[in-house]
Write a protein that holds these residues in place. Structure first.
Motif, PDB file in Angstrom:
ATOM      1  N   GLU A   1       0.818  -1.214   0.000  1.00  0.00           N
ATOM      2  CA  GLU A   1       0.000   0.000   0.000  1.00  0.00           C
ATOM      3  C   GLU A   1       0.852   1.265   0.000  1.00  0.00           C
ATOM      4  O   GLU A   1       0.475   2.287  -0.582  1.00  0.00           O
ATOM      5  CB  GLU A   1      -0.931  -0.003   1.216  1.00  0.00           C
ATOM      6  CG  GLU A   1      -1.906   1.163   1.261  1.00  0.00           C
ATOM      7  CD  GLU A   1      -2.812   1.119   2.475  1.00  0.00           C
ATOM      8  OE1 GLU A   1      -3.557   2.093   2.679  1.00  0.00           O
ATOM      9  OE2 GLU A   1      -2.771   0.122   3.227  1.00  0.00           O
ATOM     10  N   ASP A   2       2.027   1.195   0.638  1.00  0.00           N
ATOM     11  CA  ASP A   2       2.891   2.372   0.730  1.00  0.00           C
ATOM     12  C   ASP A   2       3.307   2.890  -0.641  1.00  0.00           C
ATOM     13  O   ASP A   2       3.441   4.102  -0.833  1.00  0.00           O
ATOM     14  CB  ASP A   2       4.142   2.058   1.557  1.00  0.00           C
ATOM     15  CG  ASP A   2       3.890   2.096   3.050  1.00  0.00           C
ATOM     16  OD1 ASP A   2       3.409   3.128   3.535  1.00  0.00           O
ATOM     17  OD2 ASP A   2       4.148   1.084   3.722  1.00  0.00           O
ATOM     18  N   TYR A   3       3.534   1.993  -1.599  1.00  0.00           N
ATOM     19  CA  TYR A   3       4.031   2.418  -2.905  1.00  0.00           C
ATOM     20  C   TYR A   3       3.114   3.455  -3.555  1.00  0.00           C
ATOM     21  O   TYR A   3       3.574   4.355  -4.244  1.00  0.00           O
ATOM     22  CB  TYR A   3       4.156   1.211  -3.842  1.00  0.00           C
ATOM     23  CG  TYR A   3       5.344   0.328  -3.556  1.00  0.00           C
ATOM     24  CD1 TYR A   3       6.598   0.631  -4.077  1.00  0.00           C
ATOM     25  CD2 TYR A   3       5.209  -0.829  -2.785  1.00  0.00           C
ATOM     26  CE1 TYR A   3       7.691  -0.191  -3.832  1.00  0.00           C
ATOM     27  CE2 TYR A   3       6.292  -1.657  -2.528  1.00  0.00           C
ATOM     28  CZ  TYR A   3       7.531  -1.335  -3.055  1.00  0.00           C
ATOM     29  OH  TYR A   3       8.612  -2.151  -2.799  1.00  0.00           O
ATOM     30  N   GLY A   4       1.818   3.317  -3.349  1.00  0.00           N
ATOM     31  CA  GLY A   4       0.872   4.219  -3.989  1.00  0.00           C
ATOM     32  C   GLY A   4       0.298   5.274  -3.071  1.00  0.00           C
ATOM     33  O   GLY A   4      -0.673   5.944  -3.419  1.00  0.00           O
ATOM     34  N   THR A   5       0.911   5.457  -1.890  1.00  0.00           N
ATOM     35  CA  THR A   5       0.347   6.368  -0.893  1.00  0.00           C
ATOM     36  C   THR A   5       0.973   7.756  -0.966  1.00  0.00           C
ATOM     37  O   THR A   5       2.197   7.904  -0.961  1.00  0.00           O
ATOM     38  CB  THR A   5       0.545   5.808   0.523  1.00  0.00           C
ATOM     39  OG1 THR A   5      -0.144   4.554   0.630  1.00  0.00           O
ATOM     40  CG2 THR A   5      -0.008   6.766   1.571  1.00  0.00           C
ATOM     41  N   GLU A   6       0.113   8.769  -1.036  1.00  0.00           N
ATOM     42  CA  GLU A   6       0.542  10.155  -0.899  1.00  0.00           C
ATOM     43  C   GLU A   6       0.405  10.500   0.584  1.00  0.00           C
ATOM     44  O   GLU A   6      -0.681  10.753   1.075  1.00  0.00           O
ATOM     45  CB  GLU A   6      -0.329  11.074  -1.756  1.00  0.00           C
ATOM     46  CG  GLU A   6       0.080  12.534  -1.705  1.00  0.00           C
ATOM     47  CD  GLU A   6      -0.851  13.448  -2.499  1.00  0.00           C
ATOM     48  OE1 GLU A   6      -0.565  14.657  -2.546  1.00  0.00           O
ATOM     49  OE2 GLU A   6      -1.853  12.956  -3.047  1.00  0.00           O
ATOM     50  N   TYR A   7       1.512  10.511   1.307  1.00  0.00           N
ATOM     51  CA  TYR A   7       1.466  10.655   2.759  1.00  0.00           C
ATOM     52  C   TYR A   7       0.988  12.044   3.197  1.00  0.00           C
ATOM     53  O   TYR A   7       0.277  12.177   4.181  1.00  0.00           O
ATOM     54  CB  TYR A   7       2.847  10.395   3.364  1.00  0.00           C
ATOM     55  CG  TYR A   7       3.386   9.014   3.107  1.00  0.00           C
ATOM     56  CD1 TYR A   7       2.706   7.880   3.536  1.00  0.00           C
ATOM     57  CD2 TYR A   7       4.595   8.834   2.445  1.00  0.00           C
ATOM     58  CE1 TYR A   7       3.211   6.610   3.314  1.00  0.00           C
ATOM     59  CE2 TYR A   7       5.111   7.570   2.216  1.00  0.00           C
ATOM     60  CZ  TYR A   7       4.414   6.456   2.643  1.00  0.00           C
ATOM     61  OH  TYR A   7       4.919   5.203   2.411  1.00  0.00           O
ATOM     62  N   GLU A   8       1.442  13.073   2.511  1.00  0.00           N
ATOM     63  CA  GLU A   8       1.112  14.457   2.889  1.00  0.00           C
ATOM     64  C   GLU A   8       1.477  14.727   4.350  1.00  0.00           C
ATOM     65  O   GLU A   8       0.781  15.442   5.065  1.00  0.00           O
ATOM     66  CB  GLU A   8      -0.374  14.747   2.656  1.00  0.00           C
ATOM     67  CG  GLU A   8      -0.800  14.586   1.204  1.00  0.00           C
ATOM     68  CD  GLU A   8      -2.271  14.854   1.006  1.00  0.00           C
ATOM     69  OE1 GLU A   8      -2.605  15.744   0.224  1.00  0.00           O
ATOM     70  OE2 GLU A   8      -3.085  14.172   1.667  1.00  0.00           O
ATOM     71  N   ALA A   9       2.588  14.163   4.770  1.00  0.00           N
ATOM     72  CA  ALA A   9       3.005  14.260   6.170  1.00  0.00           C
ATOM     73  C   ALA A   9       4.504  14.000   6.245  1.00  0.00           C
ATOM     74  O   ALA A   9       5.158  13.732   5.231  1.00  0.00           O
ATOM     75  CB  ALA A   9       2.232  13.245   7.014  1.00  0.00           C
ATOM     76  N   TYR A  10       5.044  14.052   7.458  1.00  0.00           N
ATOM     77  CA  TYR A  10       6.465  13.772   7.658  1.00  0.00           C
ATOM     78  C   TYR A  10       6.696  12.258   7.641  1.00  0.00           C
ATOM     79  O   TYR A  10       7.021  11.631   8.648  1.00  0.00           O
ATOM     80  CB  TYR A  10       6.939  14.392   8.972  1.00  0.00           C
ATOM     81  CG  TYR A  10       7.116  15.896   8.896  1.00  0.00           C
ATOM     82  CD1 TYR A  10       8.230  16.452   8.293  1.00  0.00           C
ATOM     83  CD2 TYR A  10       6.155  16.755   9.423  1.00  0.00           C
ATOM     84  CE1 TYR A  10       8.399  17.830   8.209  1.00  0.00           C
ATOM     85  CE2 TYR A  10       6.312  18.136   9.348  1.00  0.00           C
ATOM     86  CZ  TYR A  10       7.439  18.662   8.733  1.00  0.00           C
ATOM     87  OH  TYR A  10       7.594  20.027   8.643  1.00  0.00           O
ATOM     88  N   LYS A  11       6.529  11.690   6.479  1.00  0.00           N
ATOM     89  CA  LYS A  11       6.748  10.264   6.272  1.00  0.00           C
ATOM     90  C   LYS A  11       7.252  10.073   4.848  1.00  0.00           C
ATOM     91  O   LYS A  11       6.811  10.766   3.925  1.00  0.00           O
ATOM     92  CB  LYS A  11       5.449   9.469   6.488  1.00  0.00           C
ATOM     93  CG  LYS A  11       5.628   7.955   6.362  1.00  0.00           C
ATOM     94  CD  LYS A  11       4.339   7.209   6.712  1.00  0.00           C
ATOM     95  CE  LYS A  11       4.549   5.702   6.616  1.00  0.00           C
ATOM     96  NZ  LYS A  11       3.315   4.946   6.970  1.00  0.00           N
ATOM     97  N   MET A  12       8.164   9.115   4.663  1.00  0.00           N
ATOM     98  CA  MET A  12       8.730   8.868   3.341  1.00  0.00           C
ATOM     99  C   MET A  12       9.127   7.402   3.229  1.00  0.00           C
ATOM    100  O   MET A  12       9.496   6.772   4.219  1.00  0.00           O
ATOM    101  CB  MET A  12       9.962   9.759   3.112  1.00  0.00           C
ATOM    102  CG  MET A  12      10.431   9.843   1.680  1.00  0.00           C
ATOM    103  SD  MET A  12      11.781  11.041   1.482  1.00  0.00           S
ATOM    104  CE  MET A  12      11.547  11.481  -0.258  1.00  0.00           C
ATOM    105  N   SER A  13       9.033   6.871   2.019  1.00  0.00           N
ATOM    106  CA  SER A  13       9.484   5.500   1.786  1.00  0.00           C
ATOM    107  C   SER A  13      10.823   5.509   1.068  1.00  0.00           C
ATOM    108  O   SER A  13      11.127   6.422   0.292  1.00  0.00           O
ATOM    109  CB  SER A  13       8.449   4.732   0.947  1.00  0.00           C
ATOM    110  OG  SER A  13       8.555   5.075  -0.424  1.00  0.00           O
ATOM    111  N   PHE A  14      11.637   4.482   1.338  1.00  0.00           N
ATOM    112  CA  PHE A  14      12.916   4.261   0.663  1.00  0.00           C
ATOM    113  C   PHE A  14      12.813   2.962  -0.134  1.00  0.00           C
ATOM    114  O   PHE A  14      12.400   1.929   0.412  1.00  0.00           O
ATOM    115  CB  PHE A  14      14.069   4.109   1.673  1.00  0.00           C
ATOM    116  CG  PHE A  14      14.501   5.380   2.347  1.00  0.00           C
ATOM    117  CD1 PHE A  14      13.878   6.589   2.116  1.00  0.00           C
ATOM    118  CD2 PHE A  14      15.580   5.360   3.239  1.00  0.00           C
ATOM    119  CE1 PHE A  14      14.291   7.753   2.748  1.00  0.00           C
ATOM    120  CE2 PHE A  14      16.013   6.517   3.886  1.00  0.00           C
ATOM    121  CZ  PHE A  14      15.362   7.716   3.635  1.00  0.00           C
ATOM    122  N   ALA A  15      13.203   2.997  -1.393  1.00  0.00           N
ATOM    123  CA  ALA A  15      13.240   1.788  -2.215  1.00  0.00           C
ATOM    124  C   ALA A  15      14.549   1.762  -2.985  1.00  0.00           C
ATOM    125  O   ALA A  15      15.103   2.816  -3.338  1.00  0.00           O
ATOM    126  CB  ALA A  15      12.054   1.749  -3.168  1.00  0.00           C
TER     127      ALA A  15
END
Length: 413
Positions: A303-317
Motif C-alpha cells: 500500500e505504501d508504494y501508492g500512498t501520498e502521505y502528505e506528512a512527515y513520512k517517506m518511503s525508501f526503495a
C-alpha cells in the motif's frame, strides 16, 4: 434556500460582458482586488480564526492547509499582482494561414467562458482562481470546502465589493455559499451555464466531480511524487534535494513521498538521507533492499508504494538502474512531479522521455511545481491529465481558440 442555478446563470451572463473587457480594464479590476485584500486583512484573519476554532480534528496537515496568516495573504496579493504583470492571452493570434479560396484564417486565443472550481481546505485558492479567471476573461464559480466556509466567504465578499467599486460587473465572480453535498451536485449539474469544472483536492474529490459533472472536467490530481537518485549523482546535492522535497512543506501535492536509490550507491546514500530527514523527525519505511542497509526503518507495505502521505513520512526503495526506477514511478505515481538526480546523460534522457508525468525534474526539487514558481502567476491546480491542459493550469491553459475568418466576398461553390 441558496439558489445555485441562479448564481451560475448570472455568472454566464457576466462572462459575455467580461469577454469584452480590455486588458487595462481587467488589470484595473485585479488591482482593486489586491488593494482590498490588503485593506481587509484583519477581517479575513478574523474569519479564518473562526474556521480554525470550528475544526476540532487532530490533523496538523489539514490545519496547515486551512490556516491563513498575514504572510500568506501577502503571498495572495503578490500572486494577484504577478498576474496583472503577465501578458493577457486573450486575442493572441497563434496561427495565420490562407486557404485555397483566399480566405485568411486566424486561430485566436479566447476565454473558455465560465469556469467552476471545487476545492477543499486551502482558502488561498479562492483568490488565486478568481484572479486567473478574470485575467483570462473567464467568469468563475467558486465552491470551497465546508471547513473553510468563513474564510472563503470573507475573501469572496472582499473581491466582489472591490470589483463593483471599480465599476465592473461583480457577477463575474460567483460563490456557492452552501456547504451541503447537494449544492456541489447541483453546481456540477449546471452544464448549460458552466463551460468547464476544475476539481482541486484529493482523489475522492476528483472522482466525485468526474462522476457528477455535466460539463468537461480538467482533473487536478494529488501528487504521489518520487525522487530517484541515480548511481552517478552528486550525493550531497541529492541529500539537499530530497530533504527539501520532503520537508519544506510536506502537506502539499508537489512534496516528495518516495525516495528511490540505485543499488550501486544505496549503502552510502541511504544513511545520508536518513540522517538528514531524521532532523525533521520524518518517519521512514523501506523495501527489503533498503532495510538491509537501514534495519531500523519500518517495513514498506504494498500500500505504501501508492500512498501520498502528505506528512512527515517517506518511503525508501532500492532499484537496479534507471529503467527499473522509471517502471516503478510509472506504476505507482499520480503523474504529477517526479525527479532524477544524476550526472549521466543516458539516464537523464531516458528519465525525461519515459516518465509519464506532467512535470519531470533533473537535479532539482519537485517543490517547484507551482504556477507562481514557474513564473506563470497563481494557478488553478496541477493538471495530471493530457487534455485540455497538463501541468500548472495558468492563464493560457484557461483559454481555448476560436477561428476568425476574413474574406472579400467569397462564396462556396
Amino acid at each position: 434556500m441558496f439558489n445555485v442555478e441562479e448564481v451560475c446563470k448570472k455568472a454566464k451572463e457576466a462572462s459575455y460582458i467580461l469577454a469584452g473587457y480590455t486588458s487595462e480594464q481587467k488589470n484595473r479590476m485585479l488591482e482593486a482586488v489586491a488593494v482590498a485584500l490588503e485593506e481587509n486583512k484583519s477581517e479575513i484573519l478574523k474569519e479564518n480564526a473562526v474556521d480554525l476554532k470550528n475544526y476540532t480534528k487532530q490533523d496538523s496537515v489539514f490545519v496547515d492547509r486551512l490556516t491563513l496568516t498575514g504572510e500568506r495573504i501577502d503571498t495572495m496579493i503578490e500572486g494577484v499582482r504577478q498576474i496583472i504583470s503577465l501578458p493577457d492571452p486573450v486575442g493572441e493570434i497563434v496561427e495565420t494561414f490562407t486557404n485555397k479560396a483566399g480566405l485568411e484564417l486566424k486561430r485566436v486565443l479566447a476565454p473558455l467562458g465560465v469556469i467552476a472550481i471545487i476545492y477543499e481546505a486551502r482558502p488561498n485558492v479562492t483568490v488565486d482562481a478568481a484572479a486567473l479567471c478574470l485575467k483570462s476573461g473567464n467568469a468563475v464559480v467558486l465552491r470551497g470546502g465546508k471547513d473553510a466556509i468563513c474564510s472563503n466567504r470573507a475573501l469572496y465578499n472582499v473581491m466582489r465589493n472591490a470589483i463593483a467599486k471599480a465599476g465592473m460587473n461583480p457577477d463575474c465572480v460567483a460563490f456557492i455559499d452552501d456547504i451541503s453535498r447537494e449544492s456541489s451536485k447541483d453546481m456540477l449539474g449546471q452544464g448549460k451555464y458552466i463551460d468547464v469544472c476544475i476539481p482541486r483536492g484529493g482523489e475522492g474529490l476528483k472522482h466525485f466531480v468526474l462522476e457528477n459533472a455535466t460539463m468537461p472536467v480538467i482533473a487536478s490530481s494529488g501528487g504521489n511524487c518520487h525522487v530517484y537518485v541515480e548511481k552517478t549523482a552528486d550525493l550531497e546535492m541529492a541529500k539537499n534535494i530530497v530533504f527539501n522535497a520532503k520537508t519544506q512543506r510536506p502537506s502539499v501535492c508537489n512534496a516528495a513521498e518516495h525516495l528511490i536509490v540505485d543499488e550501486a550507491i544505496c549503502e552510502k546514500f541511504l544513511p545520508m538521507a536518513y540522517d538528514a530527514l531524521s532532523t525533521k523527525n520524518v518517519e521512514i519505511v523501506g523495501d527489503e533492499r533498503a532495510r538491509k542497509v537501514l534495519p531500523k526503518i519500518g517495513i514498506m507495505t504494498d500500500e505504501d508504494y501508492g500512498t501520498e502521505y502528505e506528512a512527515y513520512k517517506m518511503s525508501f526503495a532500492v532499484v537496479n538502474g534507471v529503467k527499473e526506477a522509471v517502471d516503478m514511478i510509472n506504476k505507482y505515481s499520480t503523474n504529477h512531479s517526479d525527479a532524477i538526480i544524476t550526472k549521466d546523460e543516458f539516464a537523464k534522457n531516458y528519465f525525461e522521455k519515459n516518465v509519464d508525468s506532467a512535470c519531470v525534474y533533473v537535479n532539482a526539487s519537485t517543490r517547484f511545481t507551482d504556477g507562481f514558481e514557474f513564473g506563470l502567476g497563481a494557478e488553478m491546480g496541477i493538471s495530471t491529465q493530457k487534455l485540455h491542459a497538463r501541468g500548472p493550469i495558468a492563464l493560457k491553459e484557461l483559454t481555448s481558440v476560436k477561428y476568425v475568418i476574413e474574406g472579400n466576398g467569397q462564396v462556396r461553390n
